[in-house]
Design a protein around this motif. Structure first.
Motif, short mmCIF file in Angstrom:
data_model
loop_
_atom_site.label_atom_id
_atom_site.label_comp_id
_atom_site.label_asym_id
_atom_site.label_seq_id
_atom_site.Cartn_x
_atom_site.Cartn_y
_atom_site.Cartn_z
N ILE A 53 1.00 -1.36 -0.03
CA ILE A 53 -0.06 0.23 -0.07
C ILE A 53 1.06 1.01 -0.24
O ILE A 53 0.66 2.14 -0.79
CB ILE A 53 -0.52 -0.48 1.36
N ASP A 124 -10.11 -0.35 -0.56
CA ASP A 124 -8.56 0.25 -1.25
C ASP A 124 -8.01 1.70 -0.98
O ASP A 124 -9.26 2.67 -1.17
CB ASP A 124 -8.26 -0.12 -2.43
N THR A 126 -5.18 3.23 -1.50
CA THR A 126 -4.23 3.49 -2.29
C THR A 126 -3.73 4.76 -2.72
O THR A 126 -3.97 5.99 -2.67
CB THR A 126 -3.28 2.56 -3.03
#
Length: 220
Positions: A53, A124, A126
């Motif tokens: 990440i 997610d 990121t």
């Protein structure tokens, strides 16, 4: 001898500009302020997943920042925005970012509580909120455009600014990877002090951008 003195005089302003760029980008990206947020958002994942990440978030943010550094000024010309106007507006925005650093909780000025809740795993994280707006936020995006415009016409200096940007991103990646150690070393108080000092430095540089923009605009 004269040639050596002339080279030295040219080198000093470039070094000062690169040092200013390093401080500006380091403060606006804020690796030591955003690392605790990264640690909180990734506290329930494995070490390997946390490393993935961190690399992806810094990589995506780096692509966005470099794209703005190389193409931001051209975009502004299409929008018919002058460089003095950009420097003045950018200075004001950076000053507001500095106020956030000096008054908000460390590392949380870029995202609000609703965004933090939305970013918690298993989503997610990121791209959002790590790559944007924590790393490549409004302050850092505006900073790279301003710094590149200040070095307009000097390809060596522009390359140096891009190298400084990569260095700041590398520091951010290291801070993310070592977030647990960093949190133990700095503690809550240490992180808070870093944020306040960074905010003060950024406020001073932001006002310099405003002064330069207003002066250049009046002289046109």
């Amino acid at each position: 001898m004269r040639r050596h003195v002339k080279y030295r005089h040219r080198l000093m302003p470039e070094f000062a500009t690169l040092l200013s760029a390093f401080v500006t980008l380091l403060v606006t990206i804020g690796p030591f302020e955003t690392a605790p947020v990264f640690g909180t958002l990734t506290r329930d994942v494995t070490r390997g997943e946390r490393l993935r990440i961190a690399r992806q978030a810094v990589g995506i943010a780096g692509i966005v920042l470099i794209a703005f550094a190389l193409g931001g000024e051209r975009l502004l010309s299409i929008l018919h925005v002058s460089l003095p106007a950009l420097r003045t507006a950018g200075g004001v925005l950076l000053f507001l970012e500095a106020i956030n650093l000096m008054t908000a909780n460390p590392g949380t000025s870029a995202i609000n509580p609703e965004e933090r809740d939305e970013a918690r795993p298993p989503r997610d994280i990121t791209v959002f909120p790590l790559a944007f707006p924590l790393i490549a936020g409004p302050g850092s995006l505006m900073a790279v455009i301003l710094l590149m415009s200040k070095a307009q016409g000097d390809l060596v200096l522009q390359a140096g600014i891009l190298a400084v940007l990569v260095l700041c991103l590398a520091i951010t990646l290291v801070a993310f990877i070592m977030v647990d150690s960093l949190r133990r070393i700095l503690g809550v108080t240490g992180t808070d002090v870093v944020g306040r000092i960074s905010g003060l430095l950024l406020a001073a540089m932001a006002m310099q951008f405003v002064f330069d923009g207003v002066t250049e605009g009046l002289l046109r």
